[in-house]
Design an enzyme around this catalytic site. Structure first.
Site, PDB file in Angstrom:
ATOM      1  CG  ASP A   9      -2.010   0.960   1.211  1.00  0.00           C
ATOM      2  OD1 ASP A   9      -1.872   1.978   0.510  1.00  0.00           O
ATOM      3  OD2 ASP A   9      -3.033   0.778   1.900  1.00  0.00           O
ATOM      4  CB  SER A  10       2.201   3.481   2.625  1.00  0.00           C
ATOM      5  OG  SER A  10       2.804   2.601   3.550  1.00  0.00           O
ATOM      6  N   GLY A  11       3.880   1.110   1.039  1.00  0.00           N
ATOM      7  CA  GLY A  11       5.219   0.579   0.804  1.00  0.00           C
ATOM      8  C   GLY A  11       6.091   0.572   2.053  1.00  0.00           C
TER       9      GLY A  11
END
Ligand code: PRP
Length: 180
Positions: A108-110
């Site tokens: 997602d955000s990483g």
């Protein structure tokens, strides 16, 4: 099954069917075997809890000899948006000189992948490959080969096939998208 389900206070509609998931998982398994064809063995790191179902299906499609580890990575804390803080626990093996495959349910955000890569880099691994059932490319800067990504998604909240909302919904065989 109804086309709309409710989990706690949110409603979800089916987004990716079990058959479509199975097709992608088979293709990823083949691509990963090819990636590791010149390697004796690998260490897979399965991120709990979300990746348990994807990993269970994926490794059974692969023929590369592997050792498996489960690492607890937690960043959502029960909500629908990543909190930004990643807690990792469960590293136990020696990784020096090893080829590592991280199996994620979603990037997602990483931040989880970044935290894992940082932790593995300190252990002097030979290489790190990432596979993820889902990725939200607009949300992160992680470079994942598309052949190792199941589904690239818009920034929508999803549950099912291992992914949860407030710890519910992981058992769903398909992927469901929030409509609230
Ligand atoms: C989720 C998911 C990934 C991570 C992705 O884990 O399973 O590991 O967040 O988000 P990011 O790319 O923004 O870091 P979660 O914290 O929900 O824990 P869980 O797997 O136990 O549900």
């Amino acid at each position: 099954m109804s086309s709309i389900i409710r989990i706690q206070d949110l409603r979800f509609t089916e987004y990716v069917t079990p058959d479509d998931i199975a097709d992608r998982v088979s293709a990823i398994g083949k691509a990963l075997d090819d990636r590791f064809k010149d390697v004796d063995s690998i260490i897979t790191i399965i991120t709990l809890k979300g990746a348990f179902m994807f990993a269970a299906d994926l490794v059974r499609k692969m023929h590369t000899p592997m050792r498996m580890e489960m690492v607890k990575a937690s960043s959502y804390k029960g909500g629908t948006v990543s909190t930004g803080t990643v807690e990792l626990s469960g590293f136990s093996e020696s990784y020096a000189g090893k080829h590592v495959l991280i199996i994620e349910d979603i990037v997602d955000s990483g931040r989880t992948i970044h935290a894992l890569q940082d932790a593995l880099h300190e252990k002097h691994i030979a290489s790190c490959t990432i596979t993820a059932l889902c990725s939200k490319p607009s949300q992160h800067d992680i470079d994942i080969s598309q052949e190792f990504v199941g589904f690239e998604l818009q920034p929508v909240f999803i549950v099912g096939y291992g992914l949860d909302y407030k710890e519910m919904g992981r058992e769903l065989p398909g992927i469901w998208r929030c409509i609230d």
